[in-house]
Design a protein around this motif. Structure first.
Motif, PDB file in Angstrom:
ATOM      1  N   ARG A   1       0.814  -1.228   0.000  1.00 47.43           N
ATOM      2  CA  ARG A   1       0.000   0.000   0.000  1.00 47.43           C
ATOM      3  C   ARG A   1       0.842   1.270   0.000  1.00 47.43           C
ATOM      4  O   ARG A   1       0.348   2.347  -0.334  1.00 47.43           O
ATOM      5  CB  ARG A   1      -0.905   0.016   1.233  1.00 47.43           C
ATOM      6  CG  ARG A   1      -0.158   0.247   2.546  1.00 47.43           C
ATOM      7  CD  ARG A   1      -1.102   0.241   3.727  1.00 47.43           C
ATOM      8  NE  ARG A   1      -0.448   0.693   4.948  1.00 47.43           N
ATOM      9  CZ  ARG A   1       0.079  -0.100   5.852  1.00 47.43           C
ATOM     10  NH1 ARG A   1       0.054  -1.408   5.656  1.00 47.43           N
ATOM     11  NH2 ARG A   1       0.629   0.395   6.946  1.00 47.43           N
TER      12      ARG A   1
ATOM     13  N   GLU B   1       0.349   1.420 -10.776  1.00 46.72           N
ATOM     14  CA  GLU B   1      -0.478   0.419 -11.440  1.00 46.72           C
ATOM     15  C   GLU B   1      -0.047  -0.998 -11.065  1.00 46.72           C
ATOM     16  O   GLU B   1      -0.885  -1.889 -10.887  1.00 46.72           O
ATOM     17  CB  GLU B   1      -0.380   0.602 -12.958  1.00 46.72           C
ATOM     18  CG  GLU B   1      -1.029  -0.503 -13.781  1.00 46.72           C
ATOM     19  CD  GLU B   1      -2.514  -0.663 -13.514  1.00 46.72           C
ATOM     20  OE1 GLU B   1      -3.034  -1.777 -13.695  1.00 46.72           O
ATOM     21  OE2 GLU B   1      -3.154   0.343 -13.128  1.00 46.72           O
TER      22      GLU B   1
ATOM     23  N   TYR C   1      -1.605  -2.012  -7.705  1.00 43.82           N
ATOM     24  CA  TYR C   1      -3.034  -2.325  -7.792  1.00 43.82           C
ATOM     25  C   TYR C   1      -3.263  -3.661  -8.492  1.00 43.82           C
ATOM     26  O   TYR C   1      -4.040  -4.503  -8.017  1.00 43.82           O
ATOM     27  CB  TYR C   1      -3.778  -1.210  -8.522  1.00 43.82           C
ATOM     28  CG  TYR C   1      -5.272  -1.346  -8.383  1.00 43.82           C
ATOM     29  CD1 TYR C   1      -5.971  -0.618  -7.430  1.00 43.82           C
ATOM     30  CD2 TYR C   1      -5.987  -2.243  -9.185  1.00 43.82           C
ATOM     31  CE1 TYR C   1      -7.348  -0.760  -7.282  1.00 43.82           C
ATOM     32  CE2 TYR C   1      -7.358  -2.394  -9.035  1.00 43.82           C
ATOM     33  CZ  TYR C   1      -8.034  -1.648  -8.095  1.00 43.82           C
ATOM     34  OH  TYR C   1      -9.384  -1.815  -7.943  1.00 43.82           O
TER      35      TYR C   1
ATOM     36  N   GLU D   1      -5.000  -6.946  -6.818  1.00 40.05           N
ATOM     37  CA  GLU D   1      -6.221  -7.448  -7.442  1.00 40.05           C
ATOM     38  C   GLU D   1      -6.057  -8.927  -7.802  1.00 40.05           C
ATOM     39  O   GLU D   1      -6.995  -9.717  -7.653  1.00 40.05           O
ATOM     40  CB  GLU D   1      -6.551  -6.630  -8.688  1.00 40.05           C
ATOM     41  CG  GLU D   1      -7.917  -6.961  -9.282  1.00 40.05           C
ATOM     42  CD  GLU D   1      -8.252  -6.059 -10.454  1.00 40.05           C
ATOM     43  OE1 GLU D   1      -7.318  -5.530 -11.096  1.00 40.05           O
ATOM     44  OE2 GLU D   1      -9.446  -5.877 -10.730  1.00 40.05           O
TER      45      GLU D   1
ATOM     46  N   LEU E   1      -5.415  -2.990  -0.653  1.00 39.04           N
ATOM     47  CA  LEU E   1      -6.062  -2.381  -1.810  1.00 39.04           C
ATOM     48  C   LEU E   1      -6.961  -1.220  -1.379  1.00 39.04           C
ATOM     49  O   LEU E   1      -6.998  -0.173  -2.034  1.00 39.04           O
ATOM     50  CB  LEU E   1      -6.873  -3.421  -2.564  1.00 39.04           C
ATOM     51  CG  LEU E   1      -7.368  -3.028  -3.954  1.00 39.04           C
ATOM     52  CD1 LEU E   1      -6.213  -2.621  -4.853  1.00 39.04           C
ATOM     53  CD2 LEU E   1      -8.129  -4.185  -4.583  1.00 39.04           C
TER      54      LEU E   1
ATOM     55  N   LEU F   1      -4.769   1.676  -0.474  1.00 37.86           N
ATOM     56  CA  LEU F   1      -4.231   2.256  -1.699  1.00 37.86           C
ATOM     57  C   LEU F   1      -5.268   3.154  -2.374  1.00 37.86           C
ATOM     58  O   LEU F   1      -4.914   4.100  -3.086  1.00 37.86           O
ATOM     59  CB  LEU F   1      -3.819   1.124  -2.643  1.00 37.86           C
ATOM     60  CG  LEU F   1      -2.851   1.411  -3.785  1.00 37.86           C
ATOM     61  CD1 LEU F   1      -1.509   1.897  -3.256  1.00 37.86           C
ATOM     62  CD2 LEU F   1      -2.651   0.144  -4.614  1.00 37.86           C
ATOM     63  N   SER F   2      -6.550   2.871  -2.151  1.00 39.82           N
ATOM     64  CA  SER F   2      -7.629   3.583  -2.829  1.00 39.82           C
ATOM     65  C   SER F   2      -8.147   4.793  -2.048  1.00 39.82           C
ATOM     66  O   SER F   2      -8.946   5.564  -2.593  1.00 39.82           O
ATOM     67  CB  SER F   2      -8.799   2.623  -3.084  1.00 39.82           C
ATOM     68  OG  SER F   2      -8.390   1.488  -3.825  1.00 39.82           O
TER      69      SER F   2
ATOM     70  N   CYS G   1      -8.396   4.544  -8.349  1.00 40.36           N
ATOM     71  CA  CYS G   1      -8.355   3.243  -7.675  1.00 40.36           C
ATOM     72  C   CYS G   1      -9.691   2.930  -7.016  1.00 40.36           C
ATOM     73  O   CYS G   1     -10.146   1.780  -7.005  1.00 40.36           O
ATOM     74  CB  CYS G   1      -7.245   3.229  -6.628  1.00 40.36           C
ATOM     75  SG  CYS G   1      -5.579   3.103  -7.307  1.00 40.36           S
TER      76      CYS G   1
END
Length: 320
Positions: free
Chosen positions: A108, A113, A116, A120, A138, A141-142, A148
């Protein structure tokens, strides 16, 4: 941290100097690799494990090694972490499993890219034991990245609820909204994400409604909440748990809305409180019955509470 850096420099030098033939099997590194060069993620394996051995500041130690010592970009840092995570996938020892868990948490810290896409991939792997950890990373990170967050919205339904993977996404966003100081402009995308999820999630609807009731002052008595409940009942009439929950939600929302009307109006001969019904598409219905083009959540997001800094109590340790 200062005393730790010399060890990391030494580890980095050792890792680069090693060849696949000099790495023994206990290092969990494939001996089929080509000769190591600094750009090859195998070169950072030993240094990362050294950084992950830090007792209290694993994330800081990893960042100090990858960015301060090795001068890696976010993309290359993720490749180094990915290599370690993949090579520890079959590790049986506590140290192997814990290092892998911590490394997934560290992803994180390197927004790109590659980060992510890798998280995923972990989330969609049914055999991945750390899907919840990947969900947490994730979501983190968003938090401040609208792109994201949009991608997370698109895959949210395929994130499993068993072992708390999807729950971890909601919990992480909820914790950030609850405890992190931030202006309304930064809260809005996160709240909108939860509102959109509340209109489609047929498994964690109770969790989402609870978060929204706490974080969005107008949600509890809003026409949007009442209509969303009615829509979910219409769409999923055979789900007894869902129907029971949303029947209660709709009743509570209408009663809460009525309670906000001054007593003299409630006791007068005026018409009942309008629910301002929302169309099937989610947009508020206009007086002539046509769906308005306005935001379906209009009015809910314009006065989100300003968050004050939260000070952890003595001895508090974050869950990850």
């Amino acid at each position: 941290m200062k005393s730790f850096l010399p060890l990391l420099f030494a580890s980095a030098a050792m890792a680069v100097a090693q060849t696949p033939g000099s790495i023994n099997q206990d290092d969990n590194v494939s001996s089929a690799f080509a000769p190591t060069i600094p750009e090859d993620p195998i070169a950072y394996f030993a240094g990362l494990r050294e950084a992950l051995s830090d007792r209290h500041e694993k994330g800081s130690a990893v960042k100090g090694y990858l960015q301060t010592v090795c001068k890696l970009s976010n993309e290359d840092a993720v490749l180094a972490l990915k290599y370690l995570i993949d090579n520890l996938a079959d590790g049986e020892s506590f140290q192997d499993k814990n290092d892998r868990f911590q490394a997934i948490c560290c992803i994180r810290d390197y927004p790109c890219e590659e980060a992510y896409a890798f998280l995923e991939r972990l989330l969609t792997d049914i055999n991945e034991p750390e899907r919840r950890t990947a969900a947490y990373s994730l979501a983190r990170l968003s938090l401040s990245n609208p792109d994201c967050l949009t991608r997370l919205q698109a895959i949210a339904d395929v994130i499993p609820t068993e072992n708390w993977a999807r729950q971890e996404v909601y919990r992480t966003i909820s914790t950030h909204l609850q405890y992190e100081a931030q202006p309304s402009s930064q809260q809005v995308p996160l709240v909108r994400f939860l509102l959109e999820r509340a209109s489609v999630d047929t498994q964690l609807f109770d969790m989402l409604d609870e978060i929204l009731c706490r974080e969005v002052p107008k949600w509890r008595a809003s026409p949007q909440r009442a209509e969303n409940a009615a829509k979910m009942i219409r769409k999923h009439p055979d789900d007894a748990r869902l129907v029971s929950f949303f029947e209660t939600v709709r009743t509570n929302a209408l009663e809460a809305a009525r309670a906000t009307v001054p007593t003299e109006r409630r006791d007068s001969a005026s018409p009942p409180v309008s629910t301002n019904r929302v169309s099937e598409a989610g947009a508020p219905a206009s007086p002539n019955g046509n769906a308005a083009v306005s935001d379906p959540w209009a009015g809910l997001l314009d006065d989100l509470p300003e968050k004050k800094p939260w000070t952890p109590p003595p001895g508090y340790e974050p869950p990850f």
